[in-house]
Design an enzyme around this catalytic site. Structure first.
Site, mmCIF file in Angstrom:
data_model
loop_
_atom_site.group_PDB
_atom_site.id
_atom_site.type_symbol
_atom_site.label_atom_id
_atom_site.label_comp_id
_atom_site.label_asym_id
_atom_site.label_seq_id
_atom_site.Cartn_x
_atom_site.Cartn_y
_atom_site.Cartn_z
ATOM 1 N N ARG A 196 -47.270 69.253 110.475
ATOM 2 C CA ARG A 196 -47.161 68.333 111.617
ATOM 3 C C ARG A 196 -48.311 68.577 112.601
ATOM 4 N NH1 ARG A 196 -43.587 68.071 116.534
ATOM 5 N NH2 ARG A 196 -42.953 65.911 116.815
ATOM 6 N N ILE A 198 -45.581 61.613 119.847
ATOM 7 C CA ILE A 198 -45.201 61.817 118.452
ATOM 8 C C ILE A 198 -43.680 61.992 118.469
ATOM 9 C CG2 ILE A 198 -45.668 64.313 118.641
ATOM 10 C CD1 ILE A 198 -46.351 64.342 115.657
ATOM 11 N N SER A 199 -42.974 61.331 117.565
ATOM 12 C CA SER A 199 -41.525 61.436 117.548
ATOM 13 C C SER A 199 -41.093 62.865 117.244
ATOM 14 C CB SER A 199 -40.917 60.487 116.519
ATOM 15 O OG SER A 199 -41.350 59.165 116.738
ATOM 16 N N GLN A 200 -40.002 63.249 117.865
ATOM 17 C CA GLN A 200 -39.396 64.562 117.700
ATOM 18 C C GLN A 200 -38.989 64.749 116.217
ATOM 19 O OE1 GLN A 200 -35.952 63.871 119.925
ATOM 20 N NE2 GLN A 200 -35.017 65.831 119.473
ATOM 21 N N PRO A 201 -39.204 65.938 115.626
ATOM 22 C CA PRO A 201 -38.866 66.140 114.207
ATOM 23 C C PRO A 201 -37.440 65.714 113.857
ATOM 24 C CG PRO A 201 -40.000 68.054 115.058
ATOM 25 C CD PRO A 201 -39.806 67.145 116.224
#
Ligand code: SAH
Length: 220
Positions: free
Chosen positions: A42, A68-71
């Site tokens: 990531r 960036i979207s959270q995992p």
């Protein structure tokens, strides 16, 4: 392995493994999804200054007021898409952003069609996805509210920004049996929804509360 891809210290495989454990604790059960997340760096999608935080479970800035979207959210949306559908041949993604969600999807479906309204963000994403040798992705610089009519119908649609209501064009571009995972709501009150197209209409499931950047119209 390309330089920097493997990661050391805070971007090492061990740090990544801790992220996987956290995702499982948060209720992610799909081994397919967890394996792909485990094997996808990531940190390469982020600026160097933030790379050491890449495996924390937070949304982080990627420029142009986007994140960036959270995992956890990437894992959850991918799992929701996969579990309710058979084979996903064609998936439409709205909001390429830095390309991390695109990378995860591309390893689980046949082809990803990814639309982004901010050109320089999409350009950077493309370069990173190329470095990862992910080639089953097509890109379009456009307002995702129009979908991507040329490749319809889609077995899956994943939207990474929140509109106030479900865009009509996206509903039209779903295959019968297809699923869309999308956050719906205002800046302060959003719910994840999963929509399934049936022979006769659409089924809507309202899921958990989420926080996405707004779905904006027009191109930049
Ligand atoms: N999954 C991405 C999320 C990025 S944030 C990632 O992990 O990086 C959401 C993205 O959606 C932003 O890049 C934003 O520019 C884009 N976006 C917002 N509204 C859009 C629209 N109408 N059409 C296309 N992209 C849009």
């Amino acid at each position: 392995m390309i330089k920097g891809l493997q990661g050391i210290g805070m971007t090492s495989p061990r740090t990544r493994e801790r992220m996987i454990t956290r995702l499982m604790d948060q209720g992610i059960t799909s081994h397919k999804v967890l394996d792909v997340i485990r094997n996808t760096p990531r940190h390469i999608f982020m600026d160097e200054a933030l790379a050491s935080r890449a495996y924390e479970d937070t949304a982080l800035p990627i420029g142009y007021s986007q994140t960036i979207s959270q995992p956890y959210i990437v894992a959850k949306m991918t799992e929701l898409l996969l579990e309710s559908s058979g084979r996903l041949a064609k998936v439409l993604e709205i909001g390429t952003g830095c390309g991390y969600q695109t990378a995860i999807l591309a390893q689980l479906v046949d082809h990803v069609y990814s639309v982004e309204r901010i050109a320089p963000l999409q350009k950077k994403a493309k370069d990173h996805l190329w470095d990862l040798k992910l080639k089953n992705i097509s890109y379009l610089h456009s307002d995702g509210g129009w979908g991507w009519p040329e490749h319809t119908p889609y077995d899956g649609i994943l939207v990474a920004a929140a509109p106030p209501e479900i865009p009509e064009m996206l509903l039209q571009q779903m295959a019968v049996g297809g699923v869309m995972v999308i956050p719906i709501g205002s800046a302060i009150d959003q719910r994840l929804q999963r929509i399934t197209r049936t022979e006769t209409g659409y089924e809507v499931e309202k899921l958990e509360s989420v926080m996405f950047v707004p779905f904006l119209s027009g191109r930049k």
